[in-house]
Design a protein around this motif. Structure first.
Motif, PDB file in Angstrom:
ATOM      1  N   LYS A 134       0.829  -1.140   0.002  1.00 39.90           N
ATOM      2  CA  LYS A 134      -0.128   0.102   0.133  1.00 39.90           C
ATOM      3  C   LYS A 134       0.798   1.315   0.059  1.00 39.90           C
ATOM      4  N   PHE A 135       2.094   1.201   0.516  1.00 39.82           N
ATOM      5  CA  PHE A 135       2.929   2.245   0.661  1.00 39.82           C
ATOM      6  C   PHE A 135       3.400   2.686  -0.689  1.00 39.82           C
ATOM      7  N   LEU A 136       3.817   1.769  -1.426  1.00 43.99           N
ATOM      8  CA  LEU A 136       4.212   1.833  -2.797  1.00 43.99           C
ATOM      9  C   LEU A 136       3.135   2.540  -3.740  1.00 43.99           C
ATOM     10  N   GLU A 137       2.090   1.968  -3.534  1.00 42.18           N
ATOM     11  CA  GLU A 137       0.981   2.246  -4.123  1.00 42.18           C
ATOM     12  C   GLU A 137       0.529   3.755  -4.118  1.00 42.18           C
ATOM     13  N   ASP A 138       0.778   4.296  -2.705  1.00 40.77           N
ATOM     14  CA  ASP A 138       0.211   5.632  -2.386  1.00 40.77           C
ATOM     15  C   ASP A 138       1.294   6.496  -3.047  1.00 40.77           C
ATOM     16  N   LEU A 139       2.578   5.998  -3.404  1.00 40.92           N
ATOM     17  CA  LEU A 139       3.528   7.221  -3.737  1.00 40.92           C
ATOM     18  C   LEU A 139       3.038   7.850  -5.290  1.00 40.92           C
ATOM     19  N   ASN A 140       3.550   9.066  -5.411  1.00 37.34           N
ATOM     20  CA  ASN A 140       3.135   9.502  -6.584  1.00 37.34           C
ATOM     21  C   ASN A 140       4.268   9.225  -7.766  1.00 37.34           C
ATOM     22  N   ASP A 141       3.866   9.607  -9.068  1.00 35.57           N
ATOM     23  CA  ASP A 141       5.075   9.142 -10.199  1.00 35.57           C
ATOM     24  C   ASP A 141       6.294   9.561  -9.858  1.00 35.57           C
ATOM     25  N   LYS A 142       6.415  11.140  -9.508  1.00 37.73           N
ATOM     26  CA  LYS A 142       7.883  11.813  -9.252  1.00 37.73           C
ATOM     27  C   LYS A 142       8.665  11.012  -8.202  1.00 37.73           C
ATOM     28  N   GLU A 143       7.940  10.613  -6.968  1.00 35.51           N
ATOM     29  CA  GLU A 143       8.587   9.693  -5.994  1.00 35.51           C
ATOM     30  C   GLU A 143       9.081   8.375  -6.157  1.00 35.51           C
ATOM     31  N   GLN A 145       9.947   7.832  -9.423  1.00 37.28           N
ATOM     32  CA  GLN A 145      10.874   8.282 -10.752  1.00 37.28           C
ATOM     33  C   GLN A 145      12.392   8.782 -10.033  1.00 37.28           C
ATOM     34  N   GLU A 146      12.268   9.550  -9.059  1.00 42.86           N
ATOM     35  CA  GLU A 146      13.508   9.769  -8.490  1.00 42.86           C
ATOM     36  C   GLU A 146      13.999   9.321  -7.369  1.00 42.86           C
ATOM     37  N   GLY A 147      12.957   8.143  -7.050  1.00 44.81           N
ATOM     38  CA  GLY A 147      13.454   7.328  -5.865  1.00 44.81           C
ATOM     39  C   GLY A 147      14.160   5.814  -6.098  1.00 44.81           C
ATOM     40  N   ALA A 148      15.214   5.477  -5.543  1.00 45.43           N
ATOM     41  CA  ALA A 148      15.824   4.186  -5.697  1.00 45.43           C
ATOM     42  C   ALA A 148      14.941   3.264  -4.652  1.00 45.43           C
ATOM     43  N   LEU A 149      14.642   2.061  -4.921  1.00 48.75           N
ATOM     44  CA  LEU A 149      13.798   0.963  -4.128  1.00 48.75           C
ATOM     45  C   LEU A 149      14.842   0.303  -3.244  1.00 48.75           C
ATOM     46  N   ILE A 150      14.765   0.295  -1.853  1.00 50.20           N
ATOM     47  CA  ILE A 150      15.328  -0.614  -1.199  1.00 50.20           C
ATOM     48  C   ILE A 150      14.547  -1.811  -0.975  1.00 50.20           C
ATOM     49  N   LEU A 151      15.051  -2.989  -1.081  1.00 50.45           N
ATOM     50  CA  LEU A 151      14.612  -4.106  -0.713  1.00 50.45           C
ATOM     51  C   LEU A 151      15.571  -4.921   0.385  1.00 50.45           C
ATOM     52  N   SER A 152      15.116  -5.055   1.459  1.00 53.31           N
ATOM     53  CA  SER A 152      16.324  -5.249   2.539  1.00 53.31           C
ATOM     54  C   SER A 152      15.823  -6.372   3.310  1.00 53.31           C
ATOM     55  N   TRP A 153      16.120  -7.378   3.303  1.00 51.54           N
ATOM     56  CA  TRP A 153      15.983  -8.619   4.102  1.00 51.54           C
ATOM     57  C   TRP A 153      14.414  -8.991   3.848  1.00 51.54           C
ATOM     58  N   ILE A 154      13.915  -9.254   2.555  1.00 50.39           N
ATOM     59  CA  ILE A 154      12.696  -9.606   2.379  1.00 50.39           C
ATOM     60  C   ILE A 154      12.494 -10.988   2.536  1.00 50.39           C
ATOM     61  N   GLU A 155      11.607 -11.605   3.364  1.00 49.97           N
ATOM     62  CA  GLU A 155      11.327 -12.899   3.214  1.00 49.97           C
ATOM     63  C   GLU A 155      10.458 -13.450   2.313  1.00 49.97           C
ATOM     64  N   GLY A 156      11.340 -14.682   1.599  1.00 48.62           N
ATOM     65  CA  GLY A 156      10.671 -15.194   0.352  1.00 48.62           C
ATOM     66  C   GLY A 156      10.379 -14.520  -0.773  1.00 48.62           C
ATOM     67  N   ASN A 157      10.364 -15.334  -1.795  1.00 46.43           N
ATOM     68  CA  ASN A 157      10.089 -14.785  -3.314  1.00 46.43           C
ATOM     69  C   ASN A 157       9.023 -13.889  -3.487  1.00 46.43           C
ATOM     70  N   ASP A 158       7.803 -14.493  -2.996  1.00 44.55           N
ATOM     71  CA  ASP A 158       6.514 -13.764  -3.515  1.00 44.55           C
ATOM     72  C   ASP A 158       6.408 -12.178  -3.214  1.00 44.55           C
ATOM     73  N   LEU A 159       6.744 -11.937  -1.657  1.00 44.63           N
ATOM     74  CA  LEU A 159       6.804 -10.453  -1.294  1.00 44.63           C
ATOM     75  C   LEU A 159       7.663  -9.720  -1.929  1.00 44.63           C
ATOM     76  N   ALA A 160       8.836 -10.109  -2.350  1.00 44.25           N
ATOM     77  CA  ALA A 160       9.927  -9.524  -2.938  1.00 44.25           C
ATOM     78  C   ALA A 160       9.348  -9.051  -4.409  1.00 44.25           C
ATOM     79  N   ILE A 161       9.030 -10.046  -4.974  1.00 40.57           N
ATOM     80  CA  ILE A 161       8.469 -10.016  -6.475  1.00 40.57           C
ATOM     81  C   ILE A 161       7.320  -8.891  -6.354  1.00 40.57           C
ATOM     82  N   LYS A 162       6.206  -9.216  -5.429  1.00 43.45           N
ATOM     83  CA  LYS A 162       5.282  -8.309  -5.409  1.00 43.45           C
ATOM     84  C   LYS A 162       5.564  -6.604  -5.169  1.00 43.45           C
ATOM     85  N   LEU A 163       6.664  -6.782  -4.246  1.00 43.88           N
ATOM     86  CA  LEU A 163       6.920  -5.071  -3.952  1.00 43.88           C
ATOM     87  C   LEU A 163       7.774  -4.494  -5.118  1.00 43.88           C
TER      88      LEU A 163
END
Length: 217
Positions: A134-143, A145-163
């Motif tokens: 939900k957090f990622l869905e609520d971000l605007n396009d600029k956020e 485009q200008e932001g790098a996504l950190i995926l840190s210690w994500i448990e399992g394939n499914d959640l990491a792929i969905k994020l």
């Protein structure tokens, strides 16, 4: 100090030793010192401990900081590379206690957006308490485009792929994820992104953790 890093190569892999006292590189910063003392007090109270600072850090390193930490010189190197990629912020939808984003927020001039589905007491910085998707869905396009996504210690394939699917920017920073436990995520990630930097953290207890920077193909 001479810079051992090379920004021009197509791919860079380096081993970076991490010591238990890595935090001494940051302790002169007032806000770091204040938060560090709060984290120590929180752990001491939580477990009713009576330990010296050295023993506390050795035995509760992960709970005070994280499974993986970023030495100061490496932090600035990552910052410089992200600036070359026109990244001005970091988006962390599963930030835990927020230690990684705290370092970037306080030492690099890169803004951070930190979220977790459950706030931890006395976290390193203010955290948005929300589901990561939900957090990622609520971000605007600029956020995005200008932001790098950190995926840190994500448990399992499914959640990491969905994020990853909820992110619409160009740069992904993977911290502490394992190919052995999340092979599907890495297959998916490498299909759309190319790994440009890999820093192998040699942690003081003998394990190795990766920080990898991926760029959209």
């Amino acid at each position: 100090m001479e810079d051992i890093y090379d920004y021009e190569v197509d791919f860079e892999e380096l081993c970076v030793p991490v010591k238990y006292d890595f935090y001494c590189e940051y302790i002169g910063h007032n806000h770091f010192r204040e938060q560090f003392e709060k984290r120590k007090e929180y752990i001491i109270d939580k477990y009713t401990l009576d330990l010296s600072d050295n023993d506390l850090i050795k035995n509760y390193f992960v709970e005070i900081f994280s499974w993986s930490v970023i030495p100061r010189k490496l932090l600035f190197h990552i910052r410089n590379y992200l600036k070359l990629l026109n990244i001005s912020s970091l988006i962390d939808p599963c930030c835990g206690n927020g230690f990684h984003t705290f370092l970037f927020d306080n030492f690099t001039g890169i803004n951070t957006l930190s979220c977790d589905n459950q706030k931890e007491q006395h976290s390193w910085l203010d955290i948005i308490e929300k589901d990561g998707m939900k957090f990622l869905e609520d971000l605007n396009d600029k956020e995005h485009q200008e932001g790098a996504l950190i995926l840190s210690w994500i448990e399992g394939n499914d959640l990491a792929i969905k994020l990853l699917n909820k992110y619409y920017g160009d740069v992904v920073i993977s911290i502490g994820n394992y190919k052995e436990t999340s092979p599907g995520f890495y297959t998916y990630l490498n299909h759309y992104y190319e790994c440009k930097k890999r820093f192998i953290l040699e942690m003081p207890w003998g394990l190795k953790e990766n920080i990898e920077i991926y760029k959209l193909i």
